[in-house]
Design an enzyme around this catalytic site. Structure first.
Site, PDB file in Angstrom:
ATOM      1  N   SER A  79      31.572  53.912 -68.629  1.00  0.00           N
ATOM      2  CA  SER A  79      32.330  52.931 -69.401  1.00  0.00           C
ATOM      3  C   SER A  79      31.881  53.017 -70.844  1.00  0.00           C
ATOM      4  O   SER A  79      30.788  53.513 -71.151  1.00  0.00           O
ATOM      5  CB  SER A  79      32.051  51.524 -68.863  1.00  0.00           C
ATOM      6  N   TYR A  85      26.816  44.316 -65.915  1.00  0.00           N
ATOM      7  CA  TYR A  85      27.764  45.429 -65.833  1.00  0.00           C
ATOM      8  C   TYR A  85      27.376  46.524 -66.818  1.00  0.00           C
ATOM      9  O   TYR A  85      27.376  47.715 -66.479  1.00  0.00           O
ATOM     10  CB  TYR A  85      29.175  44.918 -66.142  1.00  0.00           C
TER      11      TYR A  85
END
Length: 255
Positions: A146, A159
């Site tokens: 990501s 996350y």
């Protein structure tokens, strides 16, 4: 450059977390490029619907439901795919979850879940497919990281930590397995309109911030990840190893 470098005919690809969103889009892209694709998710109903959708489009797809956070189930599922469908040439570790909360209030059980799926799941699948790939002397593993493997933002600290781990795990896999003919790289999406980001995408204030913050001035569309995934899955990337390819509209390089 020859188009044959990007041809995936005769290749088998496993895409985890592919019943919707980015995973389904990546599975469709690889199948359209000629690969046989095995869809994966935990929910058999959603997985079956995704398979039917791609089959209706004339694509060669199978399905195999298992939980990537369960090591034994993952090992057994990979063995079934290898024995019953065919050798896995490409594995895309896309399965992931998100939960938003401040660090000081973040539930411990949610922290453990994020680690189990986002990090351990990537390890379990990669380890299982690598056993076969190493024996054959070839294989592509693509870990979906990501933009949060490079940047941090409030309310998603855990996350961010998991995606940083995925990026470094990618490097470690390449350092160990590249010499045996494997290419292991990461794909790092920026902000895309997906079910995982539905709350953000429907927030006008966040969207306005994102459009200002991103040089491209907009959200990404999931199909815009296709080219990068095909590159990393194909012979075009045979000397690319341990790399993280950002597809983020430039957000990771601009202040």
């Amino acid at each position: 450059m020859s188009c044959s470098l990007f041809d995936l005919k005769g290749r088998m690809a496993l895409v985890t977390g592919s019943s919707q969103g980015i995973g389904l889009s990546l599975a469709k892209a690889l199948a359209k490029q000629g690969a046989q694709v095995v869809l994966n998710a935990r929910d058999e109903t959603k997985l079956s619907a995704a398979q039917a959708q791609l089959k209706t489009a004339g694509l060669d797809v199978y399905r195999c439901a298992f939980d990537v956070s369960d090591h034994s189930a993952t090992e057994e599922a990979i063995a079934r795919i290898e024995n019953d469908i065919g050798p896995i040439d490409i594995a895309i570790n896309n399965a992931g979850i998100q939960y938003r909360e401040s660090l000081e209030a973040f539930p411990v059980d949610r922290w453990e879940q994020l680690l189990a799926v986002n990090v351990s799941g990537t390890f379990h699948v990669s380890r299982a497919v690598a056993k076969y790939m190493l024996a054959r002397g070839r294989g592509k593993i693509i870990n979906v990281a990501s933009v949060q493997s490079e940047l941090a933002r409030s309310s998603i600290g855990p996350y961010t930590a998991t995606k940083g781990a995925v990026r470094n795990l990618t490097r470690a896999m390449a350092a160990e397995w590249a010499r045996y003919g494997l290419q292991i790289n990461a794909l790092a999406p920026g902000y895309f309109k997906t079910p995982l980001n539905s709350a953000l995408a429907s927030d006008p204030e966040f969207t306005a911030w994102l459009e200002t913050r991103t040089p491209a001035g907009r959200w990404g569309e999931v199909d815009e990840l296709s080219g990068a995934a095909i590159f990393l899955a194909s012979d075009a990337s045979n000397f690319v190893n341990g790399h993280t390819l950002f597809v983020d509209g430039g957000i990771s390089i601009a202040l």
